[in-house]
Scaffold this active site. Structure first.
Site: not given
Ligand code: NAD
Ligand code: UD1
Length: 343
Positions: A183, A154, A11-12, A158, A80, A130
């Site tokens: 965030f 998880y 995604y990112i 991190k 990522f 994160s």
């Molecule tokens: P995502 O799952 O869409 O992307 C991660 C990618 O990594 C995927 O394409 C997956 O196939 C690949 N991958 C996983 N394990 C692998 C491996 N062993 N070898 C090669 N590729 C591998 O997730 P995202 O939302 O794009 O997140 C990217 C990064 O950002 C992650 O490290 C995630 O923990 C971090 N992050 C995401 C969020 C969020 O809310 N999306 C928030 C904070 C941090």
């Molecule tokens: C979650 C993860 C966090 C991760 C982040 C991004 C948990 C406890 N935390 O954060 O570690 O970095 O996602 O991937 O899972 N909510 C609802 N209904 C739903 C889903 C969510 O009410 O079906 C509410 C939650 O209670 C929260 C807010 O929406 O108050 C945001 O939730 P979410 O999108 O899951 O993000 P985080 O909890 O902030």
């Protein structure tokens, strides 16, 4: 200048590919597609008008990584790749320690080996951390010097990776490392061609709301309305994935330019409640988003938003998009691709 993106099909990562090309870099995607679909590469080609090179490799495979680094000699790496589902990490902790921590160790060792071969290239890394590393913050907004803690495997992974990077920076001054604490990334590219494509039932709020709006789920469960927040529902710092992608470009430029390592929050500095998100999504989509109040979700905090001032000072970066843009772009992606990349 080549930049290697582990997890670049995700995604990112996919949004960062576009932002890097627009900034004049040559991204190379490395992914094992464990949580993404190869179709993303075709979508990327349509957006940027060129084929994005792909290395179908697992980051746990250090010799393969070394081969990739040797062939491309990227100026920087954005790491990522990893698993990110909090609930799954509680049920399968070893999967998270293996893939996230093991993946980071594997990448760092491959980069260290490359540095031994080509000492003139300073190892340059951006890491996806994160806001989860702040655990349950004592107050908001959150600055980077807040104490760190973890509430699930998880988040623990991190934190351990951050600590590994800090130890490495202390031992190897040549390394340039940018730790980015995201965030709540939401939204999609404005083309509607790439976006978040969660497998199964979404854990996160925005993709769940989007699936309710498109009619795939009949209602949203709002996890708690008795938090000490203005409307009682949880408050988060939602950040448009386009802004996040721009943050990676700024981070890479700072590391390649000034060359100093840093750890920064990437957030907007504004919090929005769950019910505000529901209302903004209804407005953006023109669809109703029915919801029911459900019990609190274990491990959730009441409110969490960033102080993004350090990223502005160090990287010249600030988020530009508001919640309405995030919902409009998430809706364009969701309504145009109800089954994500699976067609
Ligand atoms: P995502 O799952 O869409 O992307 C991660 C990618 O990594 C995927 O394409 C997956 O196939 C690949 N991958 C996983 N394990 C692998 C491996 N062993 N070898 C090669 N590729 C591998 O997730 P995202 O939302 O794009 O997140 C990217 C990064 O950002 C992650 O490290 C995630 O923990 C971090 N992050 C995401 C969020 C969020 O809310 N999306 C928030 C904070 C941090
Ligand atoms: C979650 C993860 C966090 C991760 C982040 C991004 C948990 C406890 N935390 O954060 O570690 O970095 O996602 O991937 O899972 N909510 C609802 N209904 C739903 C889903 C969510 O009410 O079906 C509410 C939650 O209670 C929260 C807010 O929406 O108050 C945001 O939730 P979410 O999108 O899951 O993000 P985080 O909890 O902030």
């Amino acid at each position: 200048m080549k930049i290697l993106l582990t997890g670049g099909a995700g995604y990112i990562g996919s949004h960062t590919v576009v932002a890097l090309i627009e900034a004049g870099f040559q991204p190379i995607v490395l992914d094992n597609f464990s949580n993404s679909h190869p179709a993303v590469l075709e979508r990327l080609a349509r957006i940027v008008g060129q084929t994005v090179p792909l290395e179908h490799v697992d980051v746990l495979d250090t010799p393969w990584l070394q081969d990739v680094l040797r062939r491309h000699r990227p100026a920087g790496v954005v790491h990522f790749a990893g698993d990110k589902a909090v609930g799954e990490s509680v049920a399968q902790p070893l999967k998270y320690f293996h893939n996230n921590i093991g993946g980071a160790v594997s990448l760092l060792r491959a980069m260290e080996a490359m540095h031994a071969e080509t000492p003139e290239d300073a190892p340059t890394l951006v890491f996806s951390s994160s806001a989860t590393v702040y655990g349950d913050p004592a107050r908001v907004p959150i600055t980077e010097d807040f104490p760190r803690s973890h509430t699930n495997p998880y988040g623990h992974s991190k934190l351990v990776i951050e600590d590994m990077l800090y130890a490495l920076m202390a031992a190897r001054p040549a390394w340039r490392v940018g730790v980015l604490r995201y965030f709540n990334p939401v939204g999609a590219h404005p083309s509607g061609l790439i976006g978040e494509d969660p497998a199964g039932i979404p854990n996160n709020l925005m993709p769940y709301v989007a699936q309710v709006a498109v009619g795939q789920r009949d209602h949203l469960n709002v996890f708690g309305n008795d938090y000490p927040t203005p409307d009682g529902t949880g408050v988060r710092d939602f950040i448009h994935v386009q802004d996040l992608a721009a943050g990676h470009v700024a981070a890479i430029k700072a590391l390649l330019g000034r060359g100093e390592s840093f750890t920064v929050n990437l957030g907007t500095g504004r919090g929005h409640s769950v019910l505000e998100v529901v209302r903004a999504f209804e407005k953006a989509s023109g669809r109703a988003v029915p919801y029911r109040i459900a019990p609190r979700r274990a491990g959730d905090v009441a409110q969490c938003w960033a102080d993004p001032g350090l990223a502005l000072r160090l990287l010249g970066w600030r988020a530009k998009h508001a919640l309405d843009d995030m919902c409009t772009d998430a809706w364009r992606w969701q309504s145009g691709n109800p089954n994500g990349y699976r067609g």
